[in-house]
Motif scaffolding. Structure first.
Motif, PDB file in Angstrom:
ATOM      1  N   GLY A  32       0.847  -1.205   0.000  1.00 43.16           N
ATOM      2  CA  GLY A  32       0.000   0.000   0.000  1.00 43.16           C
ATOM      3  C   GLY A  32       0.872   1.242   0.000  1.00 43.16           C
ATOM      4  N   SER A  34       1.778   3.409  -2.200  1.00 43.35           N
ATOM      5  CA  SER A  34       1.423   4.679  -2.852  1.00 43.35           C
ATOM      6  C   SER A  34       0.263   5.349  -2.128  1.00 43.35           C
ATOM      7  CB  SER A  34       1.043   4.422  -4.315  1.00 43.35           C
ATOM      8  OG  SER A  34       0.020   3.442  -4.364  1.00 43.35           O
ATOM      9  N   GLY A  35      -0.140   4.787  -0.991  1.00 47.34           N
ATOM     10  CA  GLY A  35      -1.299   5.315  -0.275  1.00 47.34           C
ATOM     11  C   GLY A  35      -0.969   6.482   0.643  1.00 47.34           C
ATOM     12  N   ASP A  36      -2.025   7.048   1.167  1.00 49.25           N
ATOM     13  CA  ASP A  36      -1.942   8.222   2.032  1.00 49.25           C
ATOM     14  C   ASP A  36      -1.148   7.938   3.311  1.00 49.25           C
ATOM     15  OD1 ASP A  36      -3.172  10.801   3.096  1.00 49.25           O
ATOM     16  OD2 ASP A  36      -3.923   9.336   4.543  1.00 49.25           O
ATOM     17  N   LEU A  37      -1.404   6.800   3.927  1.00 50.02           N
ATOM     18  CA  LEU A  37      -0.761   6.498   5.213  1.00 50.02           C
ATOM     19  C   LEU A  37       0.754   6.389   5.076  1.00 50.02           C
ATOM     20  CD1 LEU A  37      -1.391   5.720   8.213  1.00 50.02           C
ATOM     21  CD2 LEU A  37      -1.224   3.343   7.478  1.00 50.02           C
ATOM     22  N   ARG A  40       2.206  10.043   4.404  1.00 48.72           N
ATOM     23  CA  ARG A  40       2.045  11.049   5.463  1.00 48.72           C
ATOM     24  C   ARG A  40       2.615  10.605   6.801  1.00 48.72           C
ATOM     25  NH1 ARG A  40      -2.328  12.704   7.728  1.00 48.72           N
ATOM     26  NH2 ARG A  40      -3.583  10.934   7.031  1.00 48.72           N
ATOM     27  N   ARG A  66       0.454  -1.349  -6.790  1.00 48.10           N
ATOM     28  CA  ARG A  66       0.278  -1.924  -8.130  1.00 48.10           C
ATOM     29  C   ARG A  66       0.886  -1.098  -9.264  1.00 48.10           C
ATOM     30  NH1 ARG A  66      -6.125  -1.709  -7.842  1.00 48.10           N
ATOM     31  NH2 ARG A  66      -6.104   0.256  -6.744  1.00 48.10           N
ATOM     32  N   ARG A  67       0.858   0.226  -9.149  1.00 53.90           N
ATOM     33  CA  ARG A  67       1.375   1.032 -10.256  1.00 53.90           C
ATOM     34  C   ARG A  67       2.903   1.020 -10.265  1.00 53.90           C
ATOM     35  NH1 ARG A  67      -1.042   6.536  -8.872  1.00 53.90           N
ATOM     36  NH2 ARG A  67      -1.385   5.537  -6.867  1.00 53.90           N
ATOM     37  N   THR A 106       3.469  -4.611  -7.862  1.00 53.37           N
ATOM     38  CA  THR A 106       2.685  -5.817  -8.145  1.00 53.37           C
ATOM     39  C   THR A 106       1.242  -5.611  -7.696  1.00 53.37           C
ATOM     40  OG1 THR A 106       2.416  -8.193  -7.783  1.00 53.37           O
ATOM     41  CG2 THR A 106       3.281  -6.956  -5.931  1.00 53.37           C
ATOM     42  N   GLU A 107       0.343  -6.310  -8.398  1.00 55.87           N
ATOM     43  CA  GLU A 107      -1.037  -6.402  -7.895  1.00 55.87           C
ATOM     44  C   GLU A 107      -0.991  -7.313  -6.675  1.00 55.87           C
ATOM     45  OE1 GLU A 107      -4.125  -5.335  -8.875  1.00 55.87           O
ATOM     46  OE2 GLU A 107      -3.536  -4.207 -10.659  1.00 55.87           O
ATOM     47  N   PHE A 108      -1.878  -7.078  -5.711  1.00 54.19           N
ATOM     48  CA  PHE A 108      -1.840  -7.908  -4.501  1.00 54.19           C
ATOM     49  C   PHE A 108      -2.302  -9.347  -4.748  1.00 54.19           C
ATOM     50  CE2 PHE A 108      -2.617  -3.815  -1.889  1.00 54.19           C
ATOM     51  CZ  PHE A 108      -1.269  -3.506  -1.957  1.00 54.19           C
ATOM     52  N   ALA A 139      -0.358  -1.719   4.928  1.00 54.12           N
ATOM     53  CA  ALA A 139      -1.020  -0.399   4.928  1.00 54.12           C
ATOM     54  C   ALA A 139      -2.002  -0.368   3.762  1.00 54.12           C
ATOM     55  CB  ALA A 139       0.014   0.711   4.804  1.00 54.12           C
ATOM     56  N   VAL A 140      -2.940  -1.293   3.813  1.00 55.74           N
ATOM     57  CA  VAL A 140      -3.859  -1.500   2.688  1.00 55.74           C
ATOM     58  C   VAL A 140      -5.280  -1.543   3.218  1.00 55.74           C
ATOM     59  CG1 VAL A 140      -2.156  -2.809   1.389  1.00 55.74           C
ATOM     60  CG2 VAL A 140      -3.680  -4.011   2.954  1.00 55.74           C
ATOM     61  N   GLU A 171      -2.876  -3.104   9.727  1.00 54.35           N
ATOM     62  CA  GLU A 171      -3.509  -1.806  10.034  1.00 54.35           C
ATOM     63  C   GLU A 171      -4.943  -2.005  10.538  1.00 54.35           C
ATOM     64  OE1 GLU A 171      -3.747   1.269  10.569  1.00 54.35           O
ATOM     65  OE2 GLU A 171      -1.664   1.833  10.315  1.00 54.35           O
ATOM     66  N   LYS A 172      -5.526  -0.966  10.946  1.00 52.32           N
ATOM     67  CA  LYS A 172      -6.926  -0.983  11.341  1.00 52.32           C
ATOM     68  C   LYS A 172      -7.803  -0.525  10.170  1.00 52.32           C
ATOM     69  CE  LYS A 172      -8.835   2.625  13.139  1.00 52.32           C
ATOM     70  NZ  LYS A 172      -9.094   3.764  12.249  1.00 52.32           N
TER      71      LYS A 172
HETATM   72  N1  LIG Z   1      -4.696   7.237   5.950  1.00 56.35           N
HETATM   73  C1  LIG Z   1      -4.738   7.308   7.287  1.00 56.35           C
HETATM   74  O1  LIG Z   1      -4.557   8.358   7.929  1.00 56.35           O
HETATM   75  C2  LIG Z   1      -5.004   6.064   8.062  1.00 56.35           C
HETATM   76  C3  LIG Z   1      -5.138   4.836   7.426  1.00 56.35           C
HETATM   77  N2  LIG Z   1      -5.331   3.718   8.163  1.00 56.35           N
HETATM   78  C4  LIG Z   1      -5.475   2.413   7.503  1.00 56.35           C
HETATM   79  O2  LIG Z   1      -4.335   2.166   6.678  1.00 56.35           O
HETATM   80  C5  LIG Z   1      -4.704   1.436   5.530  1.00 56.35           C
HETATM   81  C6  LIG Z   1      -4.248   2.187   4.287  1.00 56.35           C
HETATM   82  O3  LIG Z   1      -4.886   3.443   4.269  1.00 56.35           O
HETATM   83  P1  LIG Z   1      -4.554   4.557   3.161  1.00 56.35           P
HETATM   84  O4  LIG Z   1      -3.090   4.690   2.964  1.00 56.35           O
HETATM   85  O5  LIG Z   1      -5.332   5.748   3.548  1.00 56.35           O
HETATM   86  O6  LIG Z   1      -5.199   3.907   1.840  1.00 56.35           O
HETATM   87  P2  LIG Z   1      -5.083   4.396   0.350  1.00 56.35           P
HETATM   88  O7  LIG Z   1      -6.376   4.069  -0.305  1.00 56.35           O
HETATM   89  O8  LIG Z   1      -4.575   5.791   0.286  1.00 56.35           O
HETATM   90  O9  LIG Z   1      -3.935   3.435  -0.255  1.00 56.35           O
HETATM   91  C7  LIG Z   1      -4.182   2.113  -0.637  1.00 56.35           C
HETATM   92  C8  LIG Z   1      -2.927   1.496  -1.235  1.00 56.35           C
HETATM   93  O10 LIG Z   1      -3.206   0.158  -1.629  1.00 56.35           O
HETATM   94  C9  LIG Z   1      -2.800  -0.023  -2.995  1.00 56.35           C
HETATM   95  N3  LIG Z   1      -3.682  -0.963  -3.661  1.00 56.35           N
HETATM   96  C10 LIG Z   1      -5.031  -0.980  -3.618  1.00 56.35           C
HETATM   97  N4  LIG Z   1      -5.485  -2.049  -4.313  1.00 56.35           N
HETATM   98  C11 LIG Z   1      -4.392  -2.711  -4.773  1.00 56.35           C
HETATM   99  C12 LIG Z   1      -4.204  -3.896  -5.521  1.00 56.35           C
HETATM  100  N5  LIG Z   1      -5.222  -4.639  -5.952  1.00 56.35           N
HETATM  101  N6  LIG Z   1      -2.946  -4.286  -5.812  1.00 56.35           N
HETATM  102  C13 LIG Z   1      -1.906  -3.543  -5.391  1.00 56.35           C
HETATM  103  N7  LIG Z   1      -2.011  -2.410  -4.687  1.00 56.35           N
HETATM  104  C14 LIG Z   1      -3.239  -2.005  -4.378  1.00 56.35           C
HETATM  105  C15 LIG Z   1      -2.931   1.329  -3.604  1.00 56.35           C
HETATM  106  O11 LIG Z   1      -2.139   1.354  -4.755  1.00 56.35           O
HETATM  107  P3  LIG Z   1      -2.516   2.290  -6.007  1.00 56.35           P
HETATM  108  O12 LIG Z   1      -2.072   3.647  -5.628  1.00 56.35           O
HETATM  109  O13 LIG Z   1      -1.728   1.728  -7.108  1.00 56.35           O
HETATM  110  O14 LIG Z   1      -4.014   2.189  -6.168  1.00 56.35           O
HETATM  111  C16 LIG Z   1      -2.391   2.184  -2.459  1.00 56.35           C
HETATM  112  O15 LIG Z   1      -0.997   2.077  -2.423  1.00 56.35           O
HETATM  113  C17 LIG Z   1      -6.222   1.230   5.635  1.00 56.35           C
HETATM  114  O16 LIG Z   1      -6.479  -0.012   6.243  1.00 56.35           O
HETATM  115  C18 LIG Z   1      -6.667   2.350   6.569  1.00 56.35           C
HETATM  116  O17 LIG Z   1      -7.843   2.000   7.262  1.00 56.35           O
HETATM  117  C19 LIG Z   1      -5.367   3.750   9.533  1.00 56.35           C
HETATM  118  C20 LIG Z   1      -5.228   4.936  10.216  1.00 56.35           C
HETATM  119  C21 LIG Z   1      -5.094   6.191   9.543  1.00 56.35           C
END
Ligand SMILES: NC(=O)C1=CN([C@@H]2O[C@H](COP(=O)(O)OP(=O)(O)OC[C@H]3O[C@@H](n4cnc5c(N)ncnc54)[C@H](OP(=O)(O)O)[C@@H]3O)[C@@H](O)[C@H]2O)C=CC1
Ligand SMILES: O=C1O[C@H](COP(=O)(O)O)[C@@H](O)[C@H](O)[C@H]1O
Length: 510
Positions: A32, A34-37, A40, A66-67, A106-108, A139-140, A171-172
């Motif tokens: 995860g 590329s995600g927000d957590l 940040r 995945r990207r 990679t895709e998960f 972190a997904v 994560e939660k």
């Molecule tokens: N953000 C926060 O402040 C907080 C988050 N959390 C928990 O942390 C976790 C992550 O949150 P957050 O970062 O916000 O989530 P995001 O939606 O921002 O990020 C999700 C990530 O998962 C990747 N992803 C999704 N689907 C796939 C797939 N099929 N194959 C590969 N990669 C995939 C995305 O990649 P791509 O970019 O390529 O789509 C991205 O990197 C969650 O469980 C959330 O509840 C907990 C507390 C606070």
């Protein structure tokens, strides 16, 4: 009154940033990435550990999503670290850290991708001397927790031997109700031993949450009065002024109870209410927390309140209502505010209500525990100009954020020839005493997971116990449609939450 007489020098504060042990060489693999957590919180936290010399020399971070972000991932993470503050771009350590930040796409659900990831990590072991030790961080979105864990297992990435360890941070939210939490626990336990699983709740990484235990058990004077004989009631508030920050689909399925009350607030409550553990170690702390949750009586739905914000004004800015947020149903029944009254049926707490609440788009951001003591038995100053019928109770506030600190409210004589009493405060401020910190709570938890210390993580039975308490409420709420929205953004929530306390002759303190 400001904090005075703090016998701790900046050097001592600095020295305390060192743990007795630095983790063994390892790779932290973040799914995860590329995600927000990740951007940040996680990468800034890892860099704060590097700044404090708490990372092993042989170390690497691999982001997985995945990207294909191989070219941009490390610079993007550097940007996140700098934006988080407390870091100078010219710091020598920053360059060294970023050189060890890698990316793997990679895709998960792609088995070939996992096989390649395994080989990639083995190559990094050779390059960085990380010895096969792995900390996987999921972190997904929750629907991937079990699947990724199984794929790691299927591809031979979860086995441990005397030479290397493998741990997984999850994560939660850990489940969405009792049944799903049990299912998730049993699915991941098919692959991982309990001591390999680190269910994270970032509130436990907050210094001020940990300080609840230090305040109670590191001082002699508070514990004797920390019970039903002296305490009238306890309030725990986790109020946010922000809305859902673009997380519409996630929040629609979650709501305030699942998002914050079941985990963060219940963790804080366990620290406030638990008995002293024999030692501050994982097993005894977890046992005492579990005893608290198990002693909570079933919560009747009449002892709960829920709300959803409509349009309003927060900090001088007009904001839209929840139902107008992006990717939220215009008829949404999701609660953005949840409150309830709990009773802990044990020797210490019988008869002391705990009122807890959490919500978005409230008047201000504040997380705190407010302990109201019983009033003095007699108003001996009556008739000598004291004014009020009853003396005010003492109130102790443990402020978790912002402006972290501790405040004690007590009565003092107003100078003059009559005996009038005014309420005054004794204040302790963390920032004043120890300086401002840019830590976000994840530092301590990442470090502990690398060290294999699960004290500040949730365990299987604890998670299931809190879900067992909350699930009947979620079901009752689901069965009963509400006329939402029922509070304005920028207010203190729905009137039902006030009524919850008014019925008992009390009021929320904030
Ligand atoms: N953000 C926060 O402040 C907080 C988050 N959390 C928990 O942390 C976790 C992550 O949150 P957050 O970062 O916000 O989530 P995001 O939606 O921002 O990020 C999700 C990530 O998962 C990747 N992803 C999704 N689907 C796939 C797939 N099929 N194959 C590969 N990669 C995939 C995305 O990649 P791509 O970019 O390529 O789509 C991205 O990197 C969650 O469980 C959330 O509840 C907990 C507390 C606070
Ligand atoms: O887990 C979560 O916590 C944040 C609040 O965390 P804080 O450290 O800023 O108090 C909350 O905004 C988010 O909705 C929730 O998923």
């Amino acid at each position: 009154m400001a904090t005075t007489g703090i016998n701790v020098s900046p050097e001592q504060v600095e020295a305390n940033k060192c743990k007795e042990s630095i983790p063994e060489p390892c790779i932290v693999v973040i799914f995860g990435a590329s995600g927000d957590l990740t951007k940040r919180k996680l990468l800034p936290a890892l860099y704060h550990l590097e700044q404090a010399n708490l990372l092993p020399e042989n170390f690497a971070v691999v982001g997985v999503a995945r990207r294909d972000l191989s070219a941009t991932f490390a610079p993007d993470m550097k940007d996140g670290i700098l934006k988080g503050g407390g870091v100078d771009e010219k710091e020598e350590k920053l360059g060294k850290f970023i050189d060890r930040v890698k990316y793997f796409a990679t895709e998960f659900d792609n088995d070939e991708g996992f096989e390649k990831l395994k080989a990639y990590l083995a190559d990094l072991d050779k390059q960085f001397g990380t010895k096969g030790n792995r900390l996987f961080y999921l972190a997904v979105a929750p629907e991937f927790f079990a699947d990724i864990t199984h794929r790691l297992g299927n591809h031979g990435m979860t086995g441990e031997d005397g030479d290397h360890w493998v741990r997984v941070i999850i994560e939660k939210p850990f489940g969405t109700d009792l049944e799903s939490a049990k299912k998730l626990n049993s699915e991941i336990n098919q692959v991982l031993k309990e001591d390999q699983i680190f269910r994270i709740d970032h509130y436990l990484g907050k210094e001020t949450v940990q300080n609840i235990l230090v305040f109670r058990f590191g001082n002699g004077i508070f514990e004797p009065i920390w019970n039903r004989n002296y305490i009238d009631h306890i309030q725990i508030t986790a109020a946010e002024s922000i809305g859902i920050e673009g997380r519409g689909p996630f929040y629609e399925a979650a709501g305030a109870l699942r998002d914050v009350l079941q985990n963060h607030v219940m963790e804080v409550l366990s620290f406030v209410a638990m008995e002293p553990p024999d030692v501050f170690e994982s097993a005894p702390v977890r046992i005492e927390k579990l005893k608290v949750w198990k002693a909570i009586s079933p919560i009747p739905v009449e002892n709960t309140a829920r709300g959803q914000y409509g349009p309003g004004n927060v900090d001088g800015e007009d904001v839209k209502g929840y139902r107008q947020e992006d990717r939220v149903s215009p008829e949404s029944q999701t609660e953005t505010f949840a409150a309830m009254k709990l009773e802990i049926d044990n020797w210490r707490w019988a008869g002391v209500p705990f009122y807890i609440r959490a919500g978005k788009r409230l008047k201000t951001r504040v997380t705190e525990v407010v302990i109201t003591f019983k009033r003095p038995p007699l108003h001996i100053f009556q008739g000598s100009g004291a004014g009020a019928e009853q003396l005010e109770p003492n109130v102790l506030t443990l402020r978790i954020q912002p402006d972290d600190g501790i405040k004690l409210k007590f009565g003092a004589k107003i100078p003059g020839p009559t005996t009038n009493i005014a309420q005054v405060n004794m204040n302790f401020s963390y920032a004043e005493a120890f300086g401002k910190s840019s830590a976000n709570g994840y530092e301590r938890l990442l470090l502990d997971a690398m060290l294999g210390d699960g004290t500040l993580f949730a365990e299987r039975e604890g998670v299931e116990t809190t879900w067992a308490l909350m699930t009947p409420i979620l079901e009752a709420w689901k069965a009963q449609k509400k006329d939402f929205p029922n509070y304005d953004a920028g207010s203190w929530g729905p009137k039902e939450a006030d009524e919850l306390l008014e019925r008992d002759g009390r009021a929320w303190q904030a």
